[in-house]
Design an enzyme around this catalytic site. Structure first.
Site, PDB file in Angstrom:
ATOM      1  N   LYS A 184       9.455 -13.085  53.642  1.00 45.97           N
ATOM      2  CA  LYS A 184       8.532 -12.099  53.076  1.00 45.97           C
ATOM      3  C   LYS A 184       7.112 -12.314  53.594  1.00 45.97           C
ATOM      4  CE  LYS A 184      11.037 -11.498  48.713  1.00 45.97           C
ATOM      5  NZ  LYS A 184      10.891 -11.430  47.236  1.00 45.97           N
ATOM      6  N   ASP A 185       6.492 -11.231  54.052  1.00 51.35           N
ATOM      7  CA  ASP A 185       5.120 -11.345  54.550  1.00 51.35           C
ATOM      8  C   ASP A 185       4.152 -11.764  53.450  1.00 51.35           C
ATOM      9  OD1 ASP A 185       3.843  -8.759  53.325  1.00 51.35           O
ATOM     10  OD2 ASP A 185       5.585  -7.981  54.360  1.00 51.35           O
ATOM     11  N   HIS A 236       7.864 -17.312  40.562  1.00 51.40           N
ATOM     12  CA  HIS A 236       8.196 -16.763  39.248  1.00 51.40           C
ATOM     13  C   HIS A 236       9.638 -17.111  38.949  1.00 51.40           C
ATOM     14  CE1 HIS A 236      10.458 -13.671  41.396  1.00 51.40           C
ATOM     15  NE2 HIS A 236       9.368 -13.402  42.101  1.00 51.40           N
ATOM     16  N   HIS A 244      12.395  -9.443  37.331  1.00 51.70           N
ATOM     17  CA  HIS A 244      11.362 -10.294  36.749  1.00 51.70           C
ATOM     18  C   HIS A 244      10.125  -9.443  36.579  1.00 51.70           C
ATOM     19  CE1 HIS A 244       9.750 -10.459  40.868  1.00 51.70           C
ATOM     20  NE2 HIS A 244      11.002 -10.610  41.238  1.00 51.70           N
ATOM     21  N   ASP A 280      15.702 -14.822  45.418  1.00 54.20           N
ATOM     22  CA  ASP A 280      15.161 -13.588  44.850  1.00 54.20           C
ATOM     23  C   ASP A 280      16.009 -12.387  45.232  1.00 54.20           C
ATOM     24  OD1 ASP A 280      12.760 -12.270  43.470  1.00 54.20           O
ATOM     25  OD2 ASP A 280      12.820 -11.192  45.364  1.00 54.20           O
ATOM     26  N   HIS A 284      18.071 -10.208  42.409  1.00 56.01           N
ATOM     27  CA  HIS A 284      17.924  -8.764  42.195  1.00 56.01           C
ATOM     28  C   HIS A 284      19.245  -8.020  42.386  1.00 56.01           C
ATOM     29  CE1 HIS A 284      13.678  -8.536  41.493  1.00 56.01           C
ATOM     30  NE2 HIS A 284      13.358  -9.119  42.636  1.00 56.01           N
ATOM     31  N   ASP A 344      11.704 -18.453  45.917  1.00 56.63           N
ATOM     32  CA  ASP A 344      11.412 -17.194  45.247  1.00 56.63           C
ATOM     33  C   ASP A 344      12.422 -16.929  44.127  1.00 56.63           C
ATOM     34  OD1 ASP A 344      10.806 -14.428  44.722  1.00 56.63           O
ATOM     35  OD2 ASP A 344      10.002 -14.268  46.750  1.00 56.63           O
ATOM     36  N   ASN A 391       2.225  -7.095  42.959  1.00 51.29           N
ATOM     37  CA  ASN A 391       2.656  -6.810  44.332  1.00 51.29           C
ATOM     38  C   ASN A 391       1.945  -5.579  44.876  1.00 51.29           C
ATOM     39  OD1 ASN A 391       4.428  -8.962  44.371  1.00 51.29           O
ATOM     40  ND2 ASN A 391       6.262  -7.737  44.036  1.00 51.29           N
ATOM     41  N   THR A 443       6.118 -11.573  42.985  1.00 53.45           N
ATOM     42  CA  THR A 443       6.093 -12.432  44.169  1.00 53.45           C
ATOM     43  C   THR A 443       4.675 -12.706  44.668  1.00 53.45           C
ATOM     44  OG1 THR A 443       8.264 -11.639  44.826  1.00 53.45           O
ATOM     45  CG2 THR A 443       6.922 -12.661  46.536  1.00 53.45           C
TER      46      THR A 443
END
Length: 556
Positions: free
Chosen positions: A170-171, A345, A490, A299, A303, A49, A109, A88
Site C-alpha cells: 500500500k502506498d 489498527h 474496521h 488486511d 476484509h 495491517d 484515509n 490504514t
C-alpha cells in the site's frame, strides 16, 4: 582469674580489631552500571495491517517463526492506536512519528474539501492533489499531507548518511512510515511494485517484479492449512459476498486480485525488502539506517473473508513464516538490527459470523446514514435545495462535510438538523460538531480509559475534520451491504479496532512482557532514545518505553 582476664583482653582486642576494620576498610561501592550497547545499525519497523491485539492473542501459541522471535523480546500485548479513526492511513501515521492524527494531520484515509475545484471534493491521504494528474482514485503519491517528520527523517537530520527505505503493498503505508525523505519507496500497483513520480525503479525492484510476475503467470496451488486451523473451517454466508470462510488461496494464472488477497502478497513484500537491504547496503553504513515494512495481506484477507475463518488462520501461519524469512536474511548478513512490530489498527469479523458466535448485537449499518440519503433527508426536513449533494463523506460513519454551496446563514440550521437526525438513530453512539471537538483538551490519561469524545479529539484536525463527526455503536460495521472482497472491516472507536500488539526484539535483549496499556505513539520516542537522538521536549505525544528489562534503562 588469670584465664578470665586473658579472655577479657582477647575480647577487647577482637572488638577493637572489628572497630578498626569498620572504620578503616573502604566502603563497598556498587559495581559500575554496564555501558549501554551501541545503537543498532538498522531499525526494522514492521507494521501488520489489521493485526488486532485479539488476533495476536488468539494465535500467539502457534507461532514458531518470526513472531515467535519477537515474543522473546519486549512484549506489550495491549498497545493502542488511541484515536477514533482506526483506518490504514491514520494508524500508519502514528507508528514512526510518535504523535496522534490530530498532529500528523492524517485524520482518515480520505477527507473532503468542499472548496476545492476537483469535482468529487475528495482528497486521498497520500496524494498530492496539486498535481493535475492526481485524482483521489488514481493519486500522484506523496507525503505532502503528513504534517510532522518521521523517525527516518529525524535520523537523517542527525546524520545525513542514514538511509530510509519503505516497502509495502500500500502506498499510504509507505508514505506514512517513510515520510518526506525516503531514499527508496515501493508499493504495489496492478501487480508490480512502483515508486514515486519522477523516479525509475531500481534493478532490485525490477528483479522483485520479475519474480512476482512469474508466480502470477503460472499460478500456484492452494495452501495446506496447519492442523490447528481445522476448527476455523466453518464457512458463513454473507449476502452478495457469497460464503467466506472456506478457501485455501489457490491461485489461477494471471489473477492479480487473488494474488493480492493472499499470503503471497506478504511474501513478495518480504522479498523486495531483502533486495532493498542489499541494494541500499542497509545496516552496513557509517550511520544507523531504517527499513519500514508494512505487510498488507492480513488486511486484505480480513476484509474479504473476516478474521475468524480458515483464510485468516492460514494467513497467521504464513505471516509468521514470512517475518521469520526476513529475520533470517538479516541474520545471514550479520546485521545488528532492532526489530519492532505493531499495527495500524485492529479489525472485526463479519457480522453474520459474530451473530452465530454469541454477539447478537452485531450488524451492518443502515444505508440511510450514508451521505447521499442523509443529505436528501436533511434537504426535505429543511426545504433546502442546493446544486449537487448537500453532504459529503466517505461512508456511513466518520466525518460529514457540508456543501460549500449552502448559504452561510443556512449552515447552522443544516448542522442542527443533521446532529438531531444522527442522535436519534439507534445505531449511532455519539455525534460531535467541529466546535465540540475543538473545545476539548488533548487527552493525556490512559488510552484505554478515554471517552468517545477524547478518542475523536485525538483524530481532530481543524483544517481537515468535517463539520460533524459521528460514531457507530459497538459491532455495527460501517459497510451497509457485503460484497466480494469486503465483508468485514474496521474504522470504529472501539477497542477491537484500537488495540494492537507492540513487540521489540534485538539480539541479547532480556525478555519481558508488560500487560499495562501503551500506545503506538510510544514507538518513535523509544527508538529515538535507543539511537541517541536528541530531540526537543514536546516532539512526541508518546513516551519512551524502557526496553532494558532490568535495572538499567534504554530511555536515558
Amino acid at each position: 582469674m588469670h584465664l578470665r582476664a586473658a579472655s577479657r583482653a582477647l575480647g577487647l582486642v577482637v572488638a577493637g580489631s572489628l572497630l578498626f576494620a569498620c572504620h578503616a576498610a573502604p566502603a563497598e561501592t556498587p559495581a559500575p552500571a554496564a555501558a549501554p550497547p551501541p545503537p543498532p545499525r538498522l531499525i526494522v519497523a514492521i507494521s501488520v495491517d489489521q493485526y488486532a491485539a485479539d488476533l495476536f492473542a488468539q494465535y500467539r501459541e502457534h507461532y514458531t517463526g518470526g513472531i515467535a522471535r519477537l515474543l522473546s523480546g519486549a512484549v506489550f500485548p495491549s498497545a493502542f492506536q488511541s484515536h477514533a479513526a482506526t483506518e490504514t492511513c491514520p494508524g500508519h501515521s502514528t507508528l514512526l512519528t510518535g504523535v496522534h492524527p490530530s498532529r500528523t494531520g492524517i485524520i482518515a484515509n480520505n477527507w473532503f474539501d468542499p472548496a476545492i475545484a476537483r469535482g468529487d471534493k475528495r482528497i486521498y491521504c497520500s496524494e498530492d492533489e496539486r498535481d493535475p494528474a492526481s485524482t483521489s482514485r488514481e493519486p500522484v503519491v506523496s507525503a505532502v499531507h503528513l504534517k510532522v517528520p518521521t523517525l527516518g527523517e529525524y535520523m537523517k537530520q542527525a546524520d545525513p548518511r542514514s538511509r530510509s527505505v519503505a516497502v509495502s503493498a500500500k502506498d499510504r503505508a509507505v508514505m506514512m512510515m517513510g515520510g518526506h525523505s525516503i531514499d527508496a519507496a515501493y508499493w504495489a500497483l496492478k501487480g508490480q511494485f512502483v515508486t514515486l513520480k519522477g523516479r525509475t525503479p531500481s534493478p532490485a525492484a525490477m528483479s522483485a517484479n520479475a519474480a512476482m510476475a512469474a508466480i502470477a503467470a503460472r499460478g500456484a496451488p492452494a495452501y495446506a492449512p496447519p492442523a490447528w486451523c481445522a476448527a476455523h473451517d466453518r464457512p458463513v454466508p454473507a449476502g452478495k459476498a457469497g460464503t467466506p470462510g472456506s478457501g485455501r488461496f489457490a491461485l489461477a494464472p494471471n489473477d492479480p486480485d487473488a494474488f493480492r488477497v493472499s499470503p503471497r502478497m506478504d511474501a513478495v513484500t518480504e522479498d523486495l525488502a531483502v533486495r532493498m537491504v542489499d541494494e541500499n547496503h542497509l545496516g552496513r553504513g557509517p550511520a544507523p539506517d531504517i527499513l519500514s515494512v508494512s505487510f498488507s495481506a492480513t488486511d486484505y484477507i480480513g476484509h474479504a473473508y473476516g478474521n475468524q475463518g480458515m483464510e485468516m488462520c492460514i494467513q497467521m501461519a504464513e505471516l509468521d513464516r514470512t517475518i521469520g524469512k526476513l529475520f533470517a536474511a538479516l541474520d545471514a548478513r550479520g546485521i545488528d538490527y532492532l526489530a519492532v512490530l505493531s499495527a495500524d489498527h485492529g479489525g472485526s469479523d463479519l457480522p453474520e459470523r459474530l451473530d452465530q458466535q454469541a454477539n447478537p448485537f452485531a450488524g451492518r449499518v443502515d444505508s440511510a446514514l450514508e451521505p447521499s440519503p442523509l443529505g436528501k433527508a436533511i434537504s426535505a426536513d429543511l426545504g433546502l435545495a442546493v446544486d449537487g449533494p448537500l453532504l459529503l463523506g466517505d461512508g456511513a460513519a466518520g466525518d460529514v462535510y457540508l456543501s460549500a454551496k449552502i448559504p452561510a446563514d443556512q449552515r447552522p440550521r443544516v448542522i442542527e438538523a443533521l446532529v438531531a437526525r444522527l442522535r436519534a438513530h439507534p445505531q449511532v453512539a455519539a455525534v460531535f460538531t467541529r466546535a465540540d471537538l475543538a473545545a476539548l483538551p488533548v487527552p493525556t490519561e490512559n488510552p484505554q480509559d478515554w471517552t468517545l469524545a477524547e478518542r475523536a479529539r485525538a483524530s481532530f484536525d481543524p483544517e481537515r475534520t468535517g463539520d460533524v463527526l459521528f460514531l457507530l455503536k459497538r459491532a455495527i460495521l460501517a459497510g451497509a451491504a457485503p460484497g466480494p472482497g469486503y465483508v468485514a472491516g474496521h474504522g470504529s472507536p472501539w477497542d477491537y479496532d484500537r488495540r494492537v500488539p507492540l513487540l521489540f526484539w534485538r539480539k541479547g535483549m532480556s525478555q519481558f512482557e508488560q500487560p499495562a496499556p501503551v500506545e503506538t505513539v510510544d514507538i518513535a520516542p523509544t527508538l529515538a532514545a535507543i539511537l541517541g537522538l536528541k530531540l526537543p521536549a514536546g516532539t512526541f505525544d508518546g513516551r519512551c518505553l524502557d526496553l532494558d528489562g532490568g535495572a538499567g534503562s534504554t530511555c536515558r
